[in-house]
Motif scaffolding. Structure first.
Motif, PDB file in Angstrom:
ATOM      1  N   GLY A  15       0.907  -1.161  -0.140  1.00 22.80           N
ATOM      2  CA  GLY A  15      -0.032   0.036  -0.155  1.00 22.80           C
ATOM      3  C   GLY A  15       0.840   1.079   0.096  1.00 22.80           C
ATOM      4  N   SER A  16       2.006   1.243   0.722  1.00 18.99           N
ATOM      5  CA  SER A  16       2.617   2.551   0.839  1.00 18.99           C
ATOM      6  C   SER A  16       3.523   2.596  -0.291  1.00 18.99           C
ATOM      7  CB  SER A  16       3.789   2.278   1.934  1.00 18.99           C
ATOM      8  OG  SER A  16       4.587   1.251   1.853  1.00 18.99           O
ATOM      9  N   GLY A  17       3.873   1.482  -1.135  1.00 23.31           N
ATOM     10  CA  GLY A  17       4.492   1.649  -2.528  1.00 23.31           C
ATOM     11  C   GLY A  17       3.544   2.120  -3.504  1.00 23.31           C
ATOM     12  N   ALA A  18       2.210   1.773  -3.440  1.00 18.23           N
ATOM     13  CA  ALA A  18       1.349   2.419  -4.387  1.00 18.23           C
ATOM     14  C   ALA A  18       1.207   3.839  -4.209  1.00 18.23           C
ATOM     15  CB  ALA A  18      -0.175   1.768  -4.116  1.00 18.23           C
ATOM     16  N   VAL A  19       1.188   4.326  -2.833  1.00 17.30           N
ATOM     17  CA  VAL A  19       1.024   5.909  -2.689  1.00 17.30           C
ATOM     18  C   VAL A  19       2.454   6.498  -3.004  1.00 17.30           C
ATOM     19  CG1 VAL A  19       1.003   7.350  -0.684  1.00 17.30           C
ATOM     20  CG2 VAL A  19      -0.415   5.411  -0.669  1.00 17.30           C
ATOM     21  N   SER A  20       3.642   5.671  -2.686  1.00 14.10           N
ATOM     22  CA  SER A  20       4.938   6.458  -3.443  1.00 14.10           C
ATOM     23  C   SER A  20       4.915   6.724  -4.925  1.00 14.10           C
ATOM     24  CB  SER A  20       5.982   5.762  -3.054  1.00 14.10           C
ATOM     25  OG  SER A  20       6.117   5.395  -1.708  1.00 14.10           O
ATOM     26  N   LEU A  21       4.116   5.752  -5.515  1.00 17.55           N
ATOM     27  CA  LEU A  21       4.196   5.830  -7.101  1.00 17.55           C
ATOM     28  C   LEU A  21       3.202   6.970  -7.388  1.00 17.55           C
ATOM     29  CD1 LEU A  21       4.172   2.013  -8.048  1.00 17.55           C
ATOM     30  CD2 LEU A  21       5.827   3.743  -8.680  1.00 17.55           C
ATOM     31  N   ALA A  22       2.115   6.809  -6.715  1.00 20.08           N
ATOM     32  CA  ALA A  22       1.181   8.122  -7.062  1.00 20.08           C
ATOM     33  C   ALA A  22       1.762   9.507  -7.043  1.00 20.08           C
ATOM     34  CB  ALA A  22      -0.064   7.890  -6.265  1.00 20.08           C
ATOM     35  N   ALA A  23       2.438   9.567  -5.915  1.00 21.12           N
ATOM     36  CA  ALA A  23       3.087  10.973  -5.693  1.00 21.12           C
ATOM     37  C   ALA A  23       4.340  11.251  -6.648  1.00 21.12           C
ATOM     38  CB  ALA A  23       3.629  10.733  -4.206  1.00 21.12           C
ATOM     39  N   LEU A  34      12.898   4.365 -11.890  1.00 19.61           N
ATOM     40  CA  LEU A  34      12.906   3.408 -10.816  1.00 19.61           C
ATOM     41  C   LEU A  34      13.408   1.982 -11.286  1.00 19.61           C
ATOM     42  CD1 LEU A  34       9.307   3.995  -9.565  1.00 19.61           C
ATOM     43  CD2 LEU A  34      11.510   4.749  -8.712  1.00 19.61           C
ATOM     44  N   ALA A  35      13.669   1.885 -12.688  1.00 22.47           N
ATOM     45  CA  ALA A  35      14.399   0.691 -13.129  1.00 22.47           C
ATOM     46  C   ALA A  35      15.946   0.664 -13.178  1.00 22.47           C
ATOM     47  CB  ALA A  35      13.707   0.303 -14.433  1.00 22.47           C
ATOM     48  N   PRO A  36      16.664  -0.515 -12.841  1.00 20.98           N
ATOM     49  CA  PRO A  36      16.031  -1.649 -12.454  1.00 20.98           C
ATOM     50  C   PRO A  36      15.941  -1.515 -10.887  1.00 20.98           C
ATOM     51  CG  PRO A  36      18.614  -2.043 -12.637  1.00 20.98           C
ATOM     52  CD  PRO A  36      18.062  -0.520 -13.161  1.00 20.98           C
ATOM     53  N   CYS A  37      14.813  -2.017 -10.417  1.00 26.75           N
ATOM     54  CA  CYS A  37      14.393  -1.937  -8.829  1.00 26.75           C
ATOM     55  C   CYS A  37      14.921  -3.009  -7.935  1.00 26.75           C
ATOM     56  CB  CYS A  37      12.883  -1.999  -8.927  1.00 26.75           C
ATOM     57  SG  CYS A  37      12.202  -0.684  -9.821  1.00 26.75           S
ATOM     58  N   TYR A  38      15.152  -2.531  -6.620  1.00 26.07           N
ATOM     59  CA  TYR A  38      15.727  -3.462  -5.886  1.00 26.07           C
ATOM     60  C   TYR A  38      14.754  -3.539  -4.728  1.00 26.07           C
ATOM     61  CZ  TYR A  38      20.349  -2.717  -7.734  1.00 26.07           C
ATOM     62  OH  TYR A  38      21.237  -2.749  -8.516  1.00 26.07           O
ATOM     63  N   GLN A  39      14.700  -4.372  -3.850  1.00 26.14           N
ATOM     64  CA  GLN A  39      13.702  -4.867  -2.703  1.00 26.14           C
ATOM     65  C   GLN A  39      13.374  -3.676  -1.980  1.00 26.14           C
ATOM     66  OE1 GLN A  39      14.971  -6.671   1.055  1.00 26.14           O
ATOM     67  NE2 GLN A  39      13.229  -7.783   0.991  1.00 26.14           N
ATOM     68  N   GLY A  40      12.041  -3.444  -1.866  1.00 27.99           N
ATOM     69  CA  GLY A  40      11.240  -2.204  -1.432  1.00 27.99           C
ATOM     70  C   GLY A  40      11.114  -0.905  -2.425  1.00 27.99           C
ATOM     71  N   GLU A  41      11.521  -1.086  -3.678  1.00 30.53           N
ATOM     72  CA  GLU A  41      11.415   0.206  -4.465  1.00 30.53           C
ATOM     73  C   GLU A  41      10.320  -0.358  -5.513  1.00 30.53           C
ATOM     74  OE1 GLU A  41      16.232   1.257  -4.645  1.00 30.53           O
ATOM     75  OE2 GLU A  41      15.386   0.347  -6.508  1.00 30.53           O
ATOM     76  N   PRO A  42       8.977  -0.044  -5.383  1.00 34.03           N
ATOM     77  CA  PRO A  42       7.772  -0.167  -6.270  1.00 34.03           C
ATOM     78  C   PRO A  42       8.253   0.441  -7.638  1.00 34.03           C
ATOM     79  CG  PRO A  42       7.318   1.616  -4.596  1.00 34.03           C
ATOM     80  CD  PRO A  42       8.692   1.039  -4.180  1.00 34.03           C
ATOM     81  N   ALA A  43       7.423  -0.311  -8.588  1.00 30.42           N
ATOM     82  CA  ALA A  43       7.691   0.226  -9.871  1.00 30.42           C
ATOM     83  C   ALA A  43       6.413   0.133 -10.589  1.00 30.42           C
ATOM     84  CB  ALA A  43       8.319  -0.701 -10.935  1.00 30.42           C
ATOM     85  N   LEU A  44       5.896   1.380 -11.428  1.00 33.26           N
ATOM     86  CA  LEU A  44       4.654   1.248 -11.971  1.00 33.26           C
ATOM     87  C   LEU A  44       5.018   0.780 -13.618  1.00 33.26           C
ATOM     88  CD1 LEU A  44       1.678   2.414 -11.693  1.00 33.26           C
ATOM     89  CD2 LEU A  44       2.488   4.626 -12.916  1.00 33.26           C
ATOM     90  N   LEU A  45       3.868  -0.289 -13.554  1.00 29.58           N
ATOM     91  CA  LEU A  45       3.900  -0.948 -14.878  1.00 29.58           C
ATOM     92  C   LEU A  45       2.819  -0.775 -15.639  1.00 29.58           C
ATOM     93  CD1 LEU A  45       6.245  -3.104 -15.400  1.00 29.58           C
ATOM     94  CD2 LEU A  45       4.481  -4.919 -14.994  1.00 29.58           C
ATOM     95  N   ASP A  46       3.228   0.243 -16.735  1.00 32.18           N
ATOM     96  CA  ASP A  46       2.222   0.888 -17.941  1.00 32.18           C
ATOM     97  C   ASP A  46       1.102   1.599 -17.512  1.00 32.18           C
ATOM     98  OD1 ASP A  46       1.622   1.161 -20.394  1.00 32.18           O
ATOM     99  OD2 ASP A  46       0.349  -0.657 -20.666  1.00 32.18           O
ATOM    100  N   GLY A  47       1.532   1.972 -16.228  1.00 34.47           N
ATOM    101  CA  GLY A  47       0.402   3.001 -15.526  1.00 34.47           C
ATOM    102  C   GLY A  47      -0.789   2.319 -15.045  1.00 34.47           C
ATOM    103  N   LYS A  48      -0.574   0.652 -15.065  1.00 32.99           N
ATOM    104  CA  LYS A  48      -1.798   0.057 -14.490  1.00 32.99           C
ATOM    105  C   LYS A  48      -1.769  -0.846 -13.224  1.00 32.99           C
ATOM    106  CE  LYS A  48      -2.787  -0.857 -19.365  1.00 32.99           C
ATOM    107  NZ  LYS A  48      -2.787  -1.543 -20.645  1.00 32.99           N
ATOM    108  N   ALA A  49      -0.329  -1.227 -12.890  1.00 32.17           N
ATOM    109  CA  ALA A  49      -0.245  -1.972 -11.732  1.00 32.17           C
ATOM    110  C   ALA A  49       1.255  -1.383 -11.040  1.00 32.17           C
ATOM    111  CB  ALA A  49      -0.142  -3.240 -12.050  1.00 32.17           C
TER     112      ALA A  49
END
Length: 201
Positions: A15-23, A34-49
């Motif tokens: 949930g916190s990852g989604a908030v970070s991405l939205a911000a 954000l790529a490549p990503c490590y543990q705890g670094e959320p990534a937004l995939l095509d604006g969908k997930a």
């Protein structure tokens, strides 16, 4: 050092990852940064997930490591996130395990390795999203990808690239570091026949 990660912690982290991405999107930060990503670094995939590396667990009985990725559907539509955990219950051999799932590739210390995966819903009320073949994640729902990677005993770094059908033009790579990213997220199957039993709904 291994860490313990409960399902409640998973939800909190995801949930916190989604908030970070939205911000990040609102402030104009590119998801590509954000790529490549490590543990705890959320990534937004095509604006969908929102996809995030939670860690890995050693799986010597399967000749490799079990990597956990969280997936949150941030769109208004249903997303096909991967092979269903129901399909995983039919796995009987290691060869079948490492051919399970699509949209996932792995490299260990720079060399391609076999990998297989299935997606599991977080809770029982979300189980209806799963057909016999695919987990079709409803809007606002979360799932966990169980990624089985065939790695040698002395492996150091594992690069996992997730490229589901809904984001075919935007693959995301996650870097798993031996030891540093180890977690205890649930029972690790000791044989292919036990693969389907790792999901506790």
């Amino acid at each position: 050092m291994s860490q313990s990660l409960s399902r409640r912690s998973f939800l909190k982290c995801a949930g916190s990852g989604a908030v970070s991405l939205a911000a990040a999107l609102l402030t104009g930060v590119s998801a590509a940064a954000l790529a490549p990503c490590y543990q705890g670094e959320p990534a937004l995939l095509d604006g969908k997930a929102a996809v995030e590396l939670l860690g890995y667990a050693p799986a010597p009985g399967l000749g490799g490591a079990l990597v956990y990725l969280s997936v949150e559907n941030l769109s208004a539509k249903t997303l096909a996130v991967g092979a269903s955990y129901l399909l995983s219950r039919e796995v009987a051999t290691t060869d079948e395990l490492y051919t399970l799932g699509v949209g996932l590739t792995a490299r260990c210390d720079g060399k391609p390795v076999r990998c297989g995966s299935f997606a599991a819903p977080l809770y029982g009320e979300n189980a209806a999203d799963a057909s016999a073949f695919t987990l079709n994640l409803s809007a606002g729902r979360g799932a966990m990808l169980h990624c089985f990677c065939e790695v040698p005993e002395n492996w150091e770094t594992l690069e996992l690239t997730y490229q589901p059908a809904f984001a075919a033009s935007q693959p995301m790579t996650f870097v798993v570091r031996r030891g540093a990213d180890e977690v205890q997220l649930g029972p690790v199957p000791a044989s292919p026949a036990e693969v389907g039993s790792v999901v506790d709904l």
